[in-house]
Design a protein around this motif. Structure first.
Motif, PDB file in Angstrom:
ATOM      1  N   PHE A 307      19.937  10.827   7.796  1.00  0.00           N
ATOM      2  CA  PHE A 307      21.257  11.464   7.825  1.00  0.00           C
ATOM      3  C   PHE A 307      22.161  10.889   6.736  1.00  0.00           C
ATOM      4  O   PHE A 307      22.812  11.626   5.989  1.00  0.00           O
ATOM      5  N   ASN A 308      22.216   9.565   6.643  1.00  0.00           N
ATOM      6  CA  ASN A 308      23.078   8.926   5.654  1.00  0.00           C
ATOM      7  C   ASN A 308      22.650   9.254   4.226  1.00  0.00           C
ATOM      8  O   ASN A 308      23.487   9.460   3.347  1.00  0.00           O
ATOM      9  N   ALA A 309      21.339   9.305   3.985  1.00  0.00           N
ATOM     10  CA  ALA A 309      20.848   9.602   2.640  1.00  0.00           C
ATOM     11  C   ALA A 309      21.179  11.032   2.236  1.00  0.00           C
ATOM     12  O   ALA A 309      21.560  11.298   1.086  1.00  0.00           O
ATOM     13  N   THR A 310      21.050  11.957   3.176  1.00  0.00           N
ATOM     14  CA  THR A 310      21.382  13.357   2.882  1.00  0.00           C
ATOM     15  C   THR A 310      22.870  13.511   2.579  1.00  0.00           C
ATOM     16  O   THR A 310      23.262  14.233   1.644  1.00  0.00           O
ATOM     17  N   LEU A 311      23.715  12.824   3.329  1.00  0.00           N
ATOM     18  CA  LEU A 311      25.157  12.878   3.095  1.00  0.00           C
ATOM     19  C   LEU A 311      25.504  12.279   1.733  1.00  0.00           C
ATOM     20  O   LEU A 311      26.380  12.787   1.029  1.00  0.00           O
ATOM     21  N   ALA A 312      24.811  11.223   1.332  1.00  0.00           N
ATOM     22  CA  ALA A 312      25.041  10.613   0.019  1.00  0.00           C
ATOM     23  C   ALA A 312      24.726  11.601  -1.098  1.00  0.00           C
ATOM     24  O   ALA A 312      25.468  11.696  -2.094  1.00  0.00           O
ATOM     25  N   CYS A 313      23.625  12.337  -0.950  1.00  0.00           N
ATOM     26  CA  CYS A 313      23.269  13.359  -1.945  1.00  0.00           C
ATOM     27  C   CYS A 313      24.380  14.392  -2.082  1.00  0.00           C
ATOM     28  O   CYS A 313      24.743  14.796  -3.192  1.00  0.00           O
ATOM     29  N   LEU A 314      24.929  14.836  -0.955  1.00  0.00           N
ATOM     30  CA  LEU A 314      25.989  15.838  -0.958  1.00  0.00           C
ATOM     31  C   LEU A 314      27.244  15.311  -1.650  1.00  0.00           C
ATOM     32  O   LEU A 314      27.869  16.016  -2.464  1.00  0.00           O
ATOM     33  N   LEU A 315      27.628  14.079  -1.365  1.00  0.00           N
ATOM     34  CA  LEU A 315      28.831  13.490  -1.956  1.00  0.00           C
ATOM     35  C   LEU A 315      28.690  13.326  -3.473  1.00  0.00           C
ATOM     36  O   LEU A 315      29.634  13.594  -4.232  1.00  0.00           O
ATOM     37  N   ILE A 316      27.519  12.910  -3.930  1.00  0.00           N
ATOM     38  CA  ILE A 316      27.320  12.744  -5.372  1.00  0.00           C
ATOM     39  C   ILE A 316      27.325  14.098  -6.067  1.00  0.00           C
ATOM     40  O   ILE A 316      27.837  14.242  -7.184  1.00  0.00           O
ATOM     41  N   PHE A 317      26.773  15.108  -5.405  1.00  0.00           N
ATOM     42  CA  PHE A 317      26.805  16.462  -5.973  1.00  0.00           C
ATOM     43  C   PHE A 317      28.245  16.934  -6.157  1.00  0.00           C
ATOM     44  O   PHE A 317      28.596  17.541  -7.181  1.00  0.00           O
ATOM     45  N   ILE A 318      29.102  16.639  -5.176  1.00  0.00           N
ATOM     46  CA  ILE A 318      30.521  16.995  -5.290  1.00  0.00           C
ATOM     47  C   ILE A 318      31.149  16.289  -6.484  1.00  0.00           C
ATOM     48  O   ILE A 318      31.943  16.881  -7.236  1.00  0.00           O
ATOM     49  N   THR A 319      30.788  15.020  -6.689  1.00  0.00           N
ATOM     50  CA  THR A 319      31.299  14.269  -7.844  1.00  0.00           C
ATOM     51  C   THR A 319      30.874  14.919  -9.153  1.00  0.00           C
ATOM     52  O   THR A 319      31.661  15.027 -10.099  1.00  0.00           O
ATOM     53  N   LEU A 320      29.631  15.372  -9.209  1.00  0.00           N
ATOM     54  CA  LEU A 320      29.101  15.969 -10.438  1.00  0.00           C
ATOM     55  C   LEU A 320      29.818  17.265 -10.816  1.00  0.00           C
ATOM     56  O   LEU A 320      30.007  17.541 -12.008  1.00  0.00           O
ATOM     57  N   VAL A 321      30.213  18.055  -9.830  1.00  0.00           N
ATOM     58  CA  VAL A 321      30.786  19.380 -10.121  1.00  0.00           C
ATOM     59  C   VAL A 321      32.312  19.382 -10.075  1.00  0.00           C
ATOM     60  O   VAL A 321      32.921  20.443 -10.140  1.00  0.00           O
ATOM     61  N   SER A 322      32.941  18.208  -9.955  1.00  0.00           N
ATOM     62  CA  SER A 322      34.392  18.147  -9.863  1.00  0.00           C
ATOM     63  C   SER A 322      34.949  17.089 -10.805  1.00  0.00           C
ATOM     64  O   SER A 322      34.205  16.356 -11.458  1.00  0.00           O
ATOM     65  N   THR A 323      36.266  17.009 -10.857  1.00  0.00           N
ATOM     66  CA  THR A 323      36.958  15.996 -11.657  1.00  0.00           C
ATOM     67  C   THR A 323      38.120  15.433 -10.843  1.00  0.00           C
ATOM     68  O   THR A 323      38.346  15.836  -9.696  1.00  0.00           O
TER      69      THR A 323
END
Length: 427
Positions: A307-323
């Motif tokens: 669960f924690n690893a999947t959430l980490a992937c989601l958060l980093i993806f948000i970082t990649l597509v935002s500023t």
């Protein structure tokens, strides 16, 4: 032959005393705090030495390469050392070696030599490697195997406490004391690391005199022949890869945050101010570990890890597509996801190893070399595609961790043996 710990957690007649276990765990928290504090100071040293020696991103990541590279070189010899000396003497040896590494920062700064700094970091990390090989498995053995993940997560919370306050300490005493004069900037590390030298030596003296419980089922006699090898356990080998990518991702993210927050489209912060935000990254891990220690008394460790690893992937993806603030706080929240990962992977991988535990611990600490490799690879990406987009690499790392939590951590028959291991930790 693999020897599993008894289901009731009674590892020896001495170890039935719960108060002995509580005392030992309390004493060990100081070690976890200290090496967390020292390791996190690297995140301050990287931008500092990058400016002092005019390095590019890949060159500055040699700090992490030399520090975590020590795990690759020293872990297996450390496992053999702990097997001979026992866990307590191994802890003392690790503290003394780490103190020597801290002391070497003084001549490194005086000589204004980047290679000497890297050498000092290697010696320091060698001591911490011996500590990890000694203390981590010792914690997992101080009680029932079913709650080993919870127990190691709790002690790792104090490791995170060290990483939480280290950025403020480093920002004020290293970055805050540095001036535009290169020599003065290099010398700003001398007093902080002399203080760490003294603290480590005091801890070594204390642990030399403490009476800690003896774990008979995991330690061997000098003339005892142990059949097989820890390498026969599939869940251990997969767990070692999990440690590799986890430490790599965690360290790599922390190493780039100061520079990332300095970018105009993110926060445009000066180094001194940006360094203080590292507290949120490492502080999230601390809070999460205290929570996780309680939650994993009831939730299977493998599922919590996934669960924690999947959430980490989601958060980093948000970082990649935002500023801006969204990108900044998304990457900081990954620290909360990191909270349970190391202790959970470590304890799942050691489940059922019995007298191969010290060797297994050495293998897992060997895998901490991920902290040397992944940041350099991300540094290479940052020089080519920029710091922002280089965070795509940690997504791959956390993806594997999710797999290990759900599938790879399930204990199975040892490689080349008909024996099976009871899956105590991941039911």
């Amino acid at each position: 032959m693999a020897i599993s710990a008894p289901a009731n957690g009674s590892l020896s007649s001495v170890d039935n005393n719960g108060s002995n276990h509580r005392f030992a765990l309390s004493a060990l928290t100081s070690l976890f705090f200290m090496w967390g504090f020292i390791t996190c100071l690297n995140d301050i040293l990287i931008p500092h030495l990058k400016a002092v020696f005019d390095l590019n991103y890949m060159q500055s990541m040699l700090v992490q390469f030399c520090f975590f590279g020590a795990y690759f070189i020293v872990s297996l010899p450390a496992g053999n050392l702990v097997k001979k000396l026992g866990y307590q003497k191994g802890i003392v040896a690790g503290l003394v070696v780490a103190a020597c590494g801290c002391l070497l920062f003084y001549p490194a700064a005086s000589s204004h030599s980047y290679p000497v700094f890297l050498g000092a970091l290697f010696v320091l990390a060698s001591g911490i490697t011996i500590l990890q090989v000694s203390a981590n498995p010792y914690v997992t053995l101080l009680g029932p195997s079913e709650t080993a993940s919870s127990r190691l997560t709790l002690t790792q919370a104090f490791n995170s406490f060290g990483t939480t306050i280290a950025p403020y300490f480093g920002a004020l005493l290293i970055l805050g004391q540095a001036t535009n004069e290169i020599a003065t900037s290099a010398e700003s590390v001398q007093i902080p690391y002399l203080g760490l030298t003294a603290a480590l030596l005091i801890l070594a003296a204390i642990f030399a005199y403490l009476k800690l419980p003896h774990i008979a089922s995991a330690e061997t006699e000098s003339d005892e022949v142990i059949e097989g090898s820890a390498w026969q356990y599939k869940h251990l080998v997969l767990g070692a890869l999990g440690i590799f990518v986890y430490v790599g991702a965690e360290v790599s993210i922390g190493s780039f945050l100061v520079n990332f927050f300095g970018e105009a489209d993110i926060a445009g912060l000066e180094e001194l101010e940006a360094a203080k935000y590292l507290t949120y990254y490492w502080g999230g891990a601390m809070v999460g570990r205290f929570i996780g220690a309680a939650v994993m008394q009831k939730i299977p460790a493998g599922k919590a890890l996934a669960f924690n690893a999947t959430l980490a992937c989601l958060l980093i993806f948000i970082t990649l597509v935002s500023t801006g603030a969204l990108a900044m706080w998304s990457i900081l929240l990954v620290g909360l996801c990191n909270s349970i990962m190391f202790p959970t992977i470590f304890s799942l991988a050691l489940n059922g190893l019995g007298k191969h535990t010290s060797q297994g611990s050495g293998i897992l600490c060997l895998a901490i070399v991920g902290g040397a490799i992944v940041p350099v690879v991300q540094g290479f990406l940052a020089d080519i595609i920029g710091v922002h987009m280089s965070f795509i690499l940690p997504i791959v790392c956390y993806g594997y961790i999710a797999y290990y939590g759900l599938i790879g951590s399930r204990p199975s028959e040892t490689i080349g043996s008909d024996e099976s291991i009871e899956p105590n930790l991941n039911k």
